[in-house]
Enzyme design. Structure first.
Site, PDB file in Angstrom:
ATOM      1  N   LYS A   7       0.817  -1.224   0.000  1.00  0.00           N
ATOM      2  CA  LYS A   7       0.000   0.000   0.000  1.00  0.00           C
ATOM      3  C   LYS A   7       0.852   1.276   0.000  1.00  0.00           C
ATOM      4  CE  LYS A   7      -4.265  -1.752   2.042  1.00  0.00           C
ATOM      5  NZ  LYS A   7      -5.277  -1.576   3.074  1.00  0.00           N
TER       6      LYS A   7
ATOM      7  N   ASP B  15     -10.100   3.104   1.943  1.00  0.00           N
ATOM      8  CA  ASP B  15     -10.251   2.455   3.255  1.00  0.00           C
ATOM      9  C   ASP B  15     -10.929   3.390   4.276  1.00  0.00           C
ATOM     10  OD1 ASP B  15      -9.207  -0.086   2.757  1.00  0.00           O
ATOM     11  OD2 ASP B  15      -7.154   0.523   3.181  1.00  0.00           O
TER      12      ASP B  15
END
Ligand code: NAP
Length: 287
Positions: A72, A108
């Site tokens: 990420k 997210d």
């Protein structure tokens, strides 16, 4: 979609490991429900192959891909543009490929906010306790700060990481400070929050793990969230429910981050109920 053919466009999730990922099931059901000729798979890649993997997806005409651990942060320097939330969180979980350009997003944090929103839980003006300062905590902290919460206190095992994240939150204009994890055991400390979020893996392994915090010390009406998603809940959430607190698990965040990614990939409204059902079936089967 009647089946894969020469017109099918590809998407997927990259990570290491990714064989546990529920994303292929959820996205393929969603594409099918919308009649989209798209196919989503999971790609386990090595760190050394990350750049080549991204170039390969561009060359093969992928529409985009999701990114999971441990890439990420590592994908950031390989992208052509990075959206504000992802830049602030320092992590990307969704990449859209537009005309050969890699555009990074982070869904997210917004997924977490949406999961509260759909349950009628408002975050604006609220005092938040966030436990953890890793990738998920950063995304959640940035999104909550951008929503205009009143304050975010960050408690983390490594205090310097909590301090770093609290500076970031404060730079968005929200009151924020770091606290050592011992503080979360204190009654006077816990009484001051409206929403408590566990963004650590504590509680993921089993229901016998030590309780993260003394739930009885929270003020009545506190919302207790755990980013962990397990079909039978976590000890923290079970204890919170037993004592009458609203308990929110991480499956809503997982669903909504996927729904936001669907929208970015396709430009269409996500079929939320189809994705919710697919997630729930996949979660039961993965236990
Ligand atoms: P991460 O980047 O590895 O961060 C882990 C965090 O937990 C760090 O702050 C770490 O503290 C802390 N921690 C780890 N083990 C600990 C322990 N034994 N005692 C105290 N603190 C500990 O992981 P992440 O990606 O942020 O994930 C965190 C959790 O969120 C995981 O349970 C993950 O499954 C969940 N998650 C859920 C979703 C969803 O969609 N629902 C999405 C992403 C993540 P230090 O800084 O001291 O190391």
């Amino acid at each position: 979609m009647s089946g894969i053919n020469a017109e099918t466009k590809l998407l997927g999730v990259i990570g290491n490991p990714v064989n546990h990922s529920l994303s292929p099931i959820i996205f393929n059901k969603a594409f099918q429900a919308c009649g989209l000729n798209l196919c989503y798979s999971a790609f386990n890649i090595q760190s050394n192959d990350l750049e080549a993997g991204l170039q390969g997806m561009v060359a093969l005409g992928f529409l985009g891909f999701n990114v999971t651990l441990p890439f990420k942060e590592a994908v950031l320097p390989l992208l052509d543009s990075i959206h504000r939330d992802a830049k602030m969180a320092g992590a990307v979980n969704t990449v859209v490929i537009k005309e050969g350009r890699l555009c990074g997003y982070n869904t997210d944090g917004s997924g977490f906010v949406d999961s509260l929103d759909e349950r009628g839980i408002k975050t604006t003006g609220k005092n938040i306790l966030l436990i953890g300062a890793g990738g998920a905590a950063k995304a959640v902290a940035v999104s909550l700060a951008l929503q205009g919460v009143q304050s975010i206190v960050i408690a983390n095992r490594t205090l310097s990481r909590a301090e770093e994240l609290s500076y970031k939150v404060a730079s968005i204009g929200v009151n924020s400070w770091a606290a050592p994890t011992e503080d979360i055991k204190r009654e006077d400390f816990l009484k001051t929050f409206d929403i408590v979020v566990n963004a650590t893996p504590i509680g993921m392994k089993s229901l016998d793990e030590p309780l993260l915090l003394p739930v009885q010390n929270l003020s009545p009406g506190t919302v207790v969230c755990d980013l962990i998603y397990r079909t039978n809940g976590t000890r923290l959430l079970r204890e919170a429910s037993k004592r009458g607190f609203t308990a929110v698990d991480g499956s809503g965040m997982l669903l909504h981050q996927g729904a936001l990614a669907f929208q970015l990939f396709t430009g269409q409204k996500p079929p939320l109920q189809v994705m919710r059902k697919a997630l729930s079936v996949a979660l039961c089967q993965s236990m």
